[in-house]
Design an enzyme around this catalytic site. Sequence first.
Site, short mmCIF file in Angstrom:
data_model
loop_
_atom_site.label_atom_id
_atom_site.label_comp_id
_atom_site.label_asym_id
_atom_site.label_seq_id
_atom_site.Cartn_x
_atom_site.Cartn_y
_atom_site.Cartn_z
N VAL A 60 0.79 -1.67 -4.66
CA VAL A 60 1.95 -2.39 -5.17
C VAL A 60 2.37 -3.56 -4.28
CG1 VAL A 60 3.75 -1.03 -4.03
CG2 VAL A 60 4.16 -1.96 -6.34
N TYR A 61 1.88 -3.63 -3.05
CA TYR A 61 2.31 -4.71 -2.15
C TYR A 61 1.86 -6.06 -2.69
CZ TYR A 61 3.32 -1.13 1.43
OH TYR A 61 3.82 -0.05 2.12
N SER A 62 2.84 -6.91 -2.95
CA SER A 62 2.59 -8.26 -3.45
C SER A 62 1.64 -8.23 -4.63
CB SER A 62 2.05 -9.17 -2.34
OG SER A 62 3.03 -9.34 -1.34
#
Length: 326
Positions: A60-62
């Site tokens: 989900v990061y960036s």
Amino acid sequence: MKYTKLGNTGLDVSRLCLGCMSFGVPERGSHQWVLNEDQSRPIIKKALDFGINFFDTANVYSDGTSEEIVGRALKDYASRDEIVLATKVHGRMHQGPNGSGLSRKAIMSEIDNSLRRLGTDYVDLYQIHRWDYHTPIEETMEALHDVVKAGKARYIGASSMFAWQFLKALHVAERNGWTRFVSMQNHLNLLYREEEREMLPLCKEEKIGVIPWSPLARGKLTRDWEETTARSETDEFGKTLYAATEAADRLVVEKAAQIAEKRGVPRAQIALAWVLQKEPVTSPIIGATKMYQLEDAVSALDISLTPEEISSLEEPYVPHPVLGFS
């Protein structure tokens, strides 16, 4: 660099883990303060030069771009066999049904998506990012077991949740002969010590590796309370973490500053040294957007706080609301 085993496994990990939420495309996802690829690569290279072999990211990061950047950099700078690569699953990756969570469908889809973005055949540690209240834990644990048996992950871990939930997951895996969690990535620092009540004793008893996130409290332990950064001004999740106990937290920050000044070292080294000395912590996850932050983290490995210093740092603490589970 110092190395240790991850929990009750034979896996060697550096005593510091580089958290990769700081790397990504700023226009993707909710973290506008992240470093782009050109800015990220020198940080990753420097971490490797320091001997850090443990890297943690999440799908989900960036919006997946953290995994892409980290995967390309590690491929260019290191041998895959020397790296311990961790990622996570749970957050929303697309709109509509089955776009998030820990169902069998989500896990089987997201491990393949993560591997594609990372440019690797397997991850060393595949972690559930949060507890899924809408999926039976039996379904989740069996799916994770199948991911391991398919050779797509070497080990599995978990992140912030209640101790009873973690114990239930461990029991379900043991009862069914499925792969067991070997690590817990939880919220722990001088400003948030609620994990000392239940989770840390549980991990010690079960020989679970502990890899805390936010060991510097989103940077609050590294600077004067009123001082802000571009990240602190735009980090909406971070703003929710330490607002309710500001008066007591300020005192902790001041204690860290006093000890740092007396020792002649940056505050970050004192705050991180405290986490490193907390049992049964294995490898705190450090976020770095500047070279000196990496240097401070590595230097903290050589600091041994005295019992008097630890007592002084811990004395102002007051109970906090449970934070970081959402």
